[in-house]
Design a protein around this motif. Sequence first.
Motif, short mmCIF file in Angstrom:
data_model
loop_
_atom_site.label_atom_id
_atom_site.label_comp_id
_atom_site.label_asym_id
_atom_site.label_seq_id
_atom_site.Cartn_x
_atom_site.Cartn_y
_atom_site.Cartn_z
N ILE A 110 74.83 73.80 38.83
CA ILE A 110 75.15 72.37 38.92
C ILE A 110 74.39 71.74 40.10
CG2 ILE A 110 76.98 70.72 39.49
CD1 ILE A 110 78.85 72.42 37.71
N ASP A 111 74.36 72.47 41.22
CA ASP A 111 73.60 71.98 42.38
C ASP A 111 72.11 71.83 42.06
OD1 ASP A 111 75.87 71.86 43.94
OD2 ASP A 111 75.48 73.75 44.99
N GLN A 112 71.63 72.64 41.12
CA GLN A 112 70.23 72.59 40.71
C GLN A 112 69.99 71.58 39.58
OE1 GLN A 112 67.60 74.43 41.96
NE2 GLN A 112 68.93 75.25 43.53
N GLY A 113 71.06 70.91 39.14
CA GLY A 113 70.93 69.91 38.09
C GLY A 113 70.96 70.47 36.69
N VAL A 114 71.51 71.69 36.53
CA VAL A 114 71.58 72.34 35.21
C VAL A 114 73.01 72.22 34.68
CG1 VAL A 114 71.33 74.51 33.96
CG2 VAL A 114 69.77 73.97 35.84
N ASN A 115 73.15 71.72 33.44
CA ASN A 115 74.45 71.63 32.80
C ASN A 115 74.65 72.85 31.91
OD1 ASN A 115 76.84 70.93 31.59
ND2 ASN A 115 75.99 69.26 30.38
N THR A 116 75.71 73.61 32.16
CA THR A 116 75.96 74.84 31.41
C THR A 116 76.99 74.68 30.30
OG1 THR A 116 77.67 75.51 32.96
CG2 THR A 116 75.42 76.24 33.43
N ASN A 117 77.60 73.53 30.19
CA ASN A 117 78.64 73.25 29.18
C ASN A 117 79.90 74.07 29.40
OD1 ASN A 117 76.95 71.42 27.79
ND2 ASN A 117 75.96 73.13 26.76
N LEU A 118 80.10 74.59 30.58
CA LEU A 118 81.30 75.36 30.87
C LEU A 118 82.42 74.40 31.25
CD1 LEU A 118 82.30 78.37 31.31
CD2 LEU A 118 82.00 77.89 33.73
N ASN A 119 83.52 74.48 30.53
CA ASN A 119 84.69 73.66 30.83
C ASN A 119 85.66 74.54 31.62
OD1 ASN A 119 87.22 72.40 30.79
ND2 ASN A 119 86.80 71.41 28.84
N LYS A 120 85.65 74.40 32.93
CA LYS A 120 86.46 75.25 33.80
C LYS A 120 87.95 75.13 33.49
CE LYS A 120 83.26 75.10 37.66
NZ LYS A 120 83.07 74.71 39.04
N HIS A 121 88.39 73.93 33.17
CA HIS A 121 89.82 73.73 32.89
C HIS A 121 90.23 74.48 31.63
CE1 HIS A 121 90.19 70.93 36.16
NE2 HIS A 121 89.19 70.22 35.69
N GLN A 122 89.41 74.43 30.60
CA GLN A 122 89.71 75.15 29.36
C GLN A 122 89.72 76.65 29.62
OE1 GLN A 122 90.44 73.78 26.15
NE2 GLN A 122 91.16 75.87 26.05
N LEU A 123 88.75 77.11 30.38
CA LEU A 123 88.69 78.53 30.72
C LEU A 123 89.92 78.97 31.50
CD1 LEU A 123 86.95 81.01 30.41
CD2 LEU A 123 85.69 80.32 32.43
N GLU A 124 90.35 78.16 32.44
CA GLU A 124 91.57 78.47 33.20
C GLU A 124 92.80 78.52 32.28
OE1 GLU A 124 92.02 79.38 36.39
OE2 GLU A 124 89.85 79.35 36.64
N ASP A 125 92.86 77.61 31.31
CA ASP A 125 93.96 77.63 30.35
C ASP A 125 93.99 78.94 29.57
OD1 ASP A 125 94.76 75.10 31.15
OD2 ASP A 125 93.86 74.07 29.43
N TYR A 126 92.81 79.39 29.13
CA TYR A 126 92.74 80.66 28.40
C TYR A 126 93.18 81.81 29.30
CZ TYR A 126 89.96 78.36 24.75
OH TYR A 126 89.51 77.54 23.75
N LEU A 127 92.72 81.83 30.53
CA LEU A 127 93.10 82.91 31.45
C LEU A 127 94.60 82.92 31.70
CD1 LEU A 127 90.14 82.71 33.99
CD2 LEU A 127 90.47 84.38 32.16
N ASN A 128 95.20 81.74 31.81
CA ASN A 128 96.66 81.67 31.99
C ASN A 128 97.39 82.21 30.77
OD1 ASN A 128 96.57 80.61 34.59
ND2 ASN A 128 96.49 78.51 33.86
N LEU A 129 96.91 81.86 29.57
CA LEU A 129 97.51 82.38 28.33
C LEU A 129 97.40 83.90 28.27
CD1 LEU A 129 96.25 79.82 25.65
CD2 LEU A 129 98.61 80.13 26.44
N ILE A 130 96.25 84.41 28.65
CA ILE A 130 96.04 85.86 28.65
C ILE A 130 96.99 86.53 29.63
CG2 ILE A 130 94.39 87.67 29.29
CD1 ILE A 130 92.19 85.69 28.15
#
Length: 107
Positions: free
Chosen positions: A58-78
């Motif tokens: 992100i600091d380099q201006g690259v968008n990775t399409n990673l949704n951190k909030h969605q990922l955190e939700d999955y980790l919480n479910l797991i």
Amino acid sequence: MDKLEIVDEYYKYVAKIPAGLQYIADNLRADNVPKALNEILNFSEGITWIKQMEEILIDQGVNTNLNKHQLEDYLNLINEGLEKQDFVLVADIFEYEVMPYFEQIIA
């Protein structure tokens, strides 16, 4: 490591994740819980690396399409499923929720 190398390493790693998630789900369903738990630990460490790389990209201006909030939700479910020792639920989360999420990032 320059920007292109970081991007390349990031996407090479992310591309391997769906196969690993399927491996975890398969082992949970086959009652190979210790093997699956070890791979879940590896997955968790990988997510930490991904988050670190995400910040650099992100600091380099690259968008990775990673949704951190969605990922955190999955980790919480797991985590909830693991706490309940509901390994079928955890396998389903990996296969039917987390795996498509990463396949979408790759695509």
